[in-house]
Design a protein around this motif. Structure first.
Motif, mmCIF file in Angstrom:
data_model
loop_
_atom_site.group_PDB
_atom_site.id
_atom_site.type_symbol
_atom_site.label_atom_id
_atom_site.label_comp_id
_atom_site.label_asym_id
_atom_site.label_seq_id
_atom_site.Cartn_x
_atom_site.Cartn_y
_atom_site.Cartn_z
ATOM 1 N N GLY A 162 35.370 -18.618 -49.495
ATOM 2 C CA GLY A 162 34.903 -17.324 -49.964
ATOM 3 C C GLY A 162 35.149 -17.132 -51.442
ATOM 4 N N SER A 163 36.336 -17.481 -51.915
ATOM 5 C CA SER A 163 36.633 -17.323 -53.338
ATOM 6 C C SER A 163 35.821 -18.288 -54.192
ATOM 7 N N LEU A 164 35.610 -19.507 -53.696
ATOM 8 C CA LEU A 164 34.747 -20.440 -54.432
ATOM 9 C C LEU A 164 33.321 -19.902 -54.547
ATOM 10 N N THR A 165 32.843 -19.272 -53.492
ATOM 11 C CA THR A 165 31.505 -18.675 -53.537
ATOM 12 C C THR A 165 31.437 -17.584 -54.594
ATOM 13 N N LEU A 166 32.460 -16.740 -54.688
ATOM 14 C CA LEU A 166 32.478 -15.683 -55.704
ATOM 15 C C LEU A 166 32.522 -16.276 -57.109
ATOM 16 N N VAL A 167 33.228 -17.388 -57.268
ATOM 17 C CA VAL A 167 33.302 -18.035 -58.580
ATOM 18 C C VAL A 167 31.952 -18.619 -58.978
ATOM 19 N N LEU A 168 31.241 -19.202 -58.011
ATOM 20 C CA LEU A 168 30.005 -19.936 -58.313
ATOM 21 C C LEU A 168 28.737 -19.084 -58.221
ATOM 22 N N LEU A 169 28.869 -17.824 -57.801
ATOM 23 C CA LEU A 169 27.673 -16.992 -57.634
ATOM 24 C C LEU A 169 26.890 -16.823 -58.922
ATOM 25 N N SER A 170 27.562 -16.818 -60.063
ATOM 26 C CA SER A 170 26.855 -16.620 -61.332
ATOM 27 C C SER A 170 25.912 -17.779 -61.643
ATOM 28 N N LYS A 178 21.693 -16.114 -51.863
ATOM 29 C CA LYS A 178 21.781 -15.944 -50.414
ATOM 30 C C LYS A 178 22.075 -17.273 -49.727
ATOM 31 N N ALA A 179 21.478 -18.336 -50.241
ATOM 32 C CA ALA A 179 21.721 -19.661 -49.654
ATOM 33 C C ALA A 179 23.178 -20.062 -49.820
ATOM 34 N N LEU A 180 23.746 -19.831 -51.005
ATOM 35 C CA LEU A 180 25.143 -20.173 -51.256
ATOM 36 C C LEU A 180 26.072 -19.384 -50.340
ATOM 37 N N ILE A 181 25.820 -18.092 -50.222
ATOM 38 C CA ILE A 181 26.631 -17.251 -49.336
ATOM 39 C C ILE A 181 26.464 -17.688 -47.886
ATOM 40 N N GLY A 182 25.220 -17.999 -47.495
ATOM 41 C CA GLY A 182 24.957 -18.426 -46.121
ATOM 42 C C GLY A 182 25.656 -19.729 -45.774
ATOM 43 N N ILE A 183 25.636 -20.696 -46.690
ATOM 44 C CA ILE A 183 26.300 -21.979 -46.436
ATOM 45 C C ILE A 183 27.804 -21.775 -46.256
ATOM 46 N N ALA A 184 28.395 -20.958 -47.136
ATOM 47 C CA ALA A 184 29.834 -20.690 -47.011
ATOM 48 C C ALA A 184 30.151 -19.993 -45.691
ATOM 49 N N ALA A 185 29.311 -19.032 -45.312
ATOM 50 C CA ALA A 185 29.556 -18.298 -44.068
ATOM 51 C C ALA A 185 29.450 -19.215 -42.849
ATOM 52 N N VAL A 186 28.442 -20.076 -42.830
ATOM 53 C CA VAL A 186 28.263 -21.001 -41.704
ATOM 54 C C VAL A 186 29.459 -21.950 -41.597
ATOM 55 N N LEU A 187 29.918 -22.451 -42.736
ATOM 56 C CA LEU A 187 31.057 -23.371 -42.731
ATOM 57 C C LEU A 187 32.314 -22.677 -42.219
#
Length: 486
Positions: A162-170, A178-187
């Motif tokens: 989750g924190s990596l996703t917040l770092v890389l969202l930019s 949405k794809a990045l968030i979805g991949i993290a959520a599925v994992l």
């Protein structure tokens, strides 16, 4: 201006404030819901509420009966579960934090480190406080250490990914966010479910890990935004990432042009070079196998006379420096650091092709030549491959020679010669240890040297790893200039 126009302007002026208020309220509600949900679960677990315990045990028993008879399902679930274990998450947080520091993003590095460390402390503290035992199933297929509530794998994966996703969202835009968030959520969900299916956690353990992880990420993200505000920076919507202005520094290689001009032609050249290298290895291997010069067995026999318990131990350590795990670990550490420093994929491609080619050349040449091991005691037992060429030595030579080639062209300080020294010392140490342990002849070492020299020469002229080589400062300045221009 008409009254309708005034109302439109007024609505437009209030819209950002309304949107901010809505997002704030929804965020607050999410944090409160996660916190209350975890608190409720904690109370139910501590009080050993019977309906929940029955549900937990029923699910554990049913999944155990479904998964245990299927080895492929057990292997797949263990693989998914590994991605949430501390042996994977801890190095991941450390490496990414170092990369962020290299890219001069200390706030993001501190955020990631503090968030990950906080999750580890929460997990161990709550496990000790609650003291819940793990599930007991009819056919155990995996084993966990320590207490059960909350699930450490679930909490750790929720916080770290989750924190990596917040770092890389930019870095992402539009649908990619949405794809990045979805991949993290599925994992994260898959890791939690795998812990239940493996019978090492109850459903309530996993739910507790998800809720606590969500609450902890929300708190640390809010603290980070307050930190930015106090430092005089804007606080855009969280969907833009924790630091939207860091997108240029987060991009892997913003300063690089085309990776390989005419890739199909280059691929053909590399393939031809691989075939020629294999041909030379096969010819030399066949020669020394049929000839079998006296010194080939004589050197391992001579080294055997020096064997002691201490030398056996140190030879094992040197030998391990050239095995697959050590080579892979060093490669996985060097590649992201090189990418962070020099912002070019070419050095990474050079190392990947060097190690992939070494592995395939070693396996095919060993199978084609089929040379027996030296006629001495083998301290490493029976190995599945033949003696020629030495895979340990070839991998060590290719790895450290490749790193030295990349570093020499990009580092101007004195310490670059350290890597040249490693490119000499490491193969010598591995070669002596492998012959001492009775696993290789001297001509097997020569075969490894022939493989390294031919294969790296092929890659040098095709990949050209040092084309447009820049120091880290030059790459950083060029990347920032490109971002400003864009």
């Amino acid at each position: 201006m008409t009254d309708d126009d005034n109302r439109v302007v007024e609505r437009a002026g209030w819209a950002p404030i309304r949107h901010f208020a809505e997002r704030s309220v929804l965020g607050l509600l999410a944090v409160v819901a996660a916190g209350l949900g975890f608190g409720l679960l904690l109370l139910l677990v501590r009080s050993q509420w019977t309906p929940m315990l029955r549900l937990d045990q029923s699910i554990a028993d049913r999944l155990n009966g479904l998964v245990a008879p299927r080895p492929w399902a057990v292997a797949a679930l263990k693989g998914v579960s590994t991605a949430g274990g501390p042996s994977w998450l801890t190095p991941l947080v450390v490496v990414v934090s170092v990369l962020l520091l290299i890219r001069r993003l200390p706030r993001l590095a501190i955020y990631l480190a503090v968030t990950g460390l906080g999750a580890a402390l929460l997990d161990s503290s709550l496990k000790a406080l609650v003291g819940r035992v793990r599930p007991v199933v009819a056919d155990p297929i995996a084993y966990g250490h320590g207490n059960s509530f909350p699930s450490g794998h679930t909490l750790g994966s929720t916080v770290v990914y989750g924190s990596l996703t917040l770092v890389l969202l930019s870095l992402a835009a539009g649908r990619w966010k949405k794809a990045l968030i979805g991949i993290a959520a599925v994992l994260i969900v898959a890791i939690g479910l795998s812990r239940i299916a493996l019978g090492v956690h109850f459903l309530s353990d996993v739910l507790g890990g998800w809720l606590l992880g969500l609450a902890w990420i929300s708190i640390t993200a809010y603290a980070f935004r307050v930190w930015r505000r106090e430092a005089g920076h804007e606080t855009p919507p969280l969907a833009e990432g924790l630091e939207p202005e860091a997108a240029g520094d987060l991009a892997p290689a913003p300063a690089e042009g085309p990776l390989l001009p005419h890739p199909w032609a280059k691929g053909a050249e590399i393939l031809v070079g691989w075939v020629l290298t294999f041909g030379l290895l096969w010819a030399f291997g066949t020669l020394v196998t049929n000839w079998n010069p006296p010194f080939d067995d004589g050197v391992p026999r001579w080294l055997q006379t020096f064997r002691t318990a201490d030398l056996d131990h140190w030879s094992w350590v040197w030998s391990k420096a050239g095995d697959t795990h050590a080579i892979l670990l060093i490669s996985l550490v060097f590649c992201p650091i090189a990418l962070a420093l020099w912002r070019q994929w070419r050095p990474v491609l050079f190392l990947v092709l060097a190690m992939f080619g070494e592995l395939t050349l070693f396996l095919t040449a060993a199978a084609a030549v089929g040379r027996p091991r030296p006629g001495v005691e083998h301290l490493d037992g029976t190995l599945p491959t033949s003696s020629f060429p030495s895979g340990h030595i070839a991998a060590t030579m290719c790895l450290w020679a490749t790193i030295a080639i990349v570093v020499l062209a990009r580092v101007h300080q004195w310490w670059r010669w350290v890597f040249v020294g490693l490119a000499v010392i490491m193969p010598i140490g591995v070669a002596v240890s492998r012959m001492y342990r009775g696993m290789h002849h001297p001509t097997d070492v020569l075969g490894a040297a022939l493989l390294t020299a031919c294969w790296l020469t092929v890659l040098w002229f095709t990949v050209r790893p040092n084309a447009h080589a820049e120091t880290s400062a030059e790459a950083r300045d060029e990347a920032r200039a490109l971002v400003v221009t864009a």
